[in-house]
Design an enzyme around this catalytic site. Structure first.
Site, PDB file in Angstrom:
ATOM      1  N   SER A  49       0.801  -1.229   0.000  1.00  0.00           N
ATOM      2  CA  SER A  49       0.000   0.000   0.000  1.00  0.00           C
ATOM      3  C   SER A  49       0.835   1.280   0.000  1.00  0.00           C
ATOM      4  CB  SER A  49      -0.961   0.026   1.186  1.00  0.00           C
ATOM      5  OG  SER A  49      -0.263   0.188   2.399  1.00  0.00           O
ATOM      6  N   LYS A  92       0.607   4.692   6.678  1.00  0.00           N
ATOM      7  CA  LYS A  92       0.029   5.487   5.586  1.00  0.00           C
ATOM      8  C   LYS A  92       0.574   6.911   5.690  1.00  0.00           C
ATOM      9  CE  LYS A  92      -3.049   2.159   4.685  1.00  0.00           C
ATOM     10  NZ  LYS A  92      -2.795   1.196   3.666  1.00  0.00           N
TER      11      LYS A  92
END
Length: 187
Positions: A49, A92
């Site tokens: 990701s 993230k």
């Protein structure tokens, strides 16, 4: 000096050395525990990701000291508790903070407070809305942050689960330490 006197001196010396070694090990374990609890935490990256910024299998250090003095800011790479799977930590990028409004446009561009974001770390991959309960425009609540993976076509992030509480942030991704050919600071 007879043998009895020599053995008597050696006995307490061995015992003293053993306790000194035991104390040294205890101090080392204590310092390591304190560092890991309050200063840094290592993580191995399990998914793609955040590619190309951080690759699957990379090991990085997330430092905790910064957020004792300030809140996460847009652009920071943060580690935080997964809002869906207890005990799992995600990595993230912080895109927006409390009070800011996010729009993930049908054109594949992310807008924060009406301004198209310049995101070279995405490698030009578009950012489209994900299936979830998030609708746009989305105003990030105070005390929360909006996070997205750099690999926008392969990341479940705030587009799916919404903003995450700042209280769930565990640190700031700071340094890739393994493999050595990926060694370097995160930015």
């Amino acid at each position: 000096m007879d043998y009895g006197q020599h053995a008597a001196r050696r006995g307490p010396g061995i015992l003293r050395s053993f306790f000194s070694l035991l104390l040294l090990v205890a101090v080392a374990v204590g310092v390591a525990f304190l560092l890991r609890t309050y200063v840094y935490q290592p993580y191995e990256i399990p998914s793609g990701s955040m590619e190309e910024t951080v690759m699957t299998g990379d090991v990085l250090f997330s430092e905790k000291v910064s957020y004792y003095f300030r809140e996460p800011e847009p652009g920071d790479i943060v580690t935080f508790q997964d809002p869906e799977i207890p005990g799992r930590v995600l990595l993230k990028r912080c895109i927006a903070v409390g009070g800011q409004t996010v729009v993930v446009g049908d054109d594949g561009v992310v807008y924060v407070d009406g301004v198209a974001q310049d995101e070279p770390y995405t490698g030009g991959k578009p950012s489209y809305p994900l299936d979830g309960d998030v609708t746009y425009p989305y105003t990030v609540p105070e005390g929360y942050i909006w996070v997205m993976g750099d690999n926008r076509t392969n990341s479940q992030d705030s587009r799916y689960f919404g903003a995450v509480p700042v209280s769930s942030v565990t640190g700031r991704g700071a340094l890739v330490v393994w493999p050595l050919n990926h060694f370097g600071p995160l930015g």
